[in-house]
Design an enzyme around this catalytic site. Structure first.
Site: not given
Length: 157
Positions: A48-50
């Site tokens: 998700g952060c990527t």
């Protein structure tokens, strides 16, 4: 447990000084007279952060054209942020806040629901800060996917 801060539009953005992925100290006050988008994300190199970080990278040109700089903040150490920036070709500063002081100042850490479990953790949040250092938009509990498009709409980029 202390009460979680919730920032709102019209409030002064808390200043900070943190190391970026290259070990350079970056302060919010360094960007005075510029508009800034600060986003808090839970952990570098997770799916998700990527997605969110890469969406911001893909949007840096239109955001810059609209007068905005992007800063990402996580509790990851500088070395991990360097690997994240290198792996995903992220060209904006990724700032390390391992002691969560800046997360707490912005209300981006606290109790949250994670897949049905109540835990303490990073609350994915984004702040649009005007050139005068005043918050224009404070967005809490955002989703990684589709969030950057929403931010671009908000700022007219």
């Amino acid at each position: 447990m202390t009460e979680r801060v919730i920032l709102e539009a019209g409030q002064a953005a808390p200043d900070f000084s943190l190391q970026d992925q290259d070990g350079v100290i970056r302060s919010l006050s360094d960007f005075r007279d510029q508009r800034v988008i600060v986003f808090f994300y839970p952990e570098a190199m997770t799916p998700g952060c990527t997605k969110e970080a890469c969406d911001f990278q893909e949007s840096t040109a239109p955001l810059a054209a609209a007068g905005y700089r992007v800063l990402g903040i996580s509790r990851d150490n500088v070395e991990k942020l360097r690997r994240f920036a290198d792996r995903d070709e992220l060209q904006y500063p990724l700032l390390s806040d391992p002691d969560l002081k800046v997360h707490n100042a912005y209300g981006a850490f606290g109790t949250k629901n994670s897949y049905g479990r109540i835990i303490e953790g990073v609350i994915r949040s984004t702040f649009v800060i005007g050139a005068d250092g005043v918050i224009e938009h404070a967005l809490y509990n955002v989703k990684a996917t589709g969030h950057v498009a929403r931010v671009r709409t908000l700022v007219g980029a």
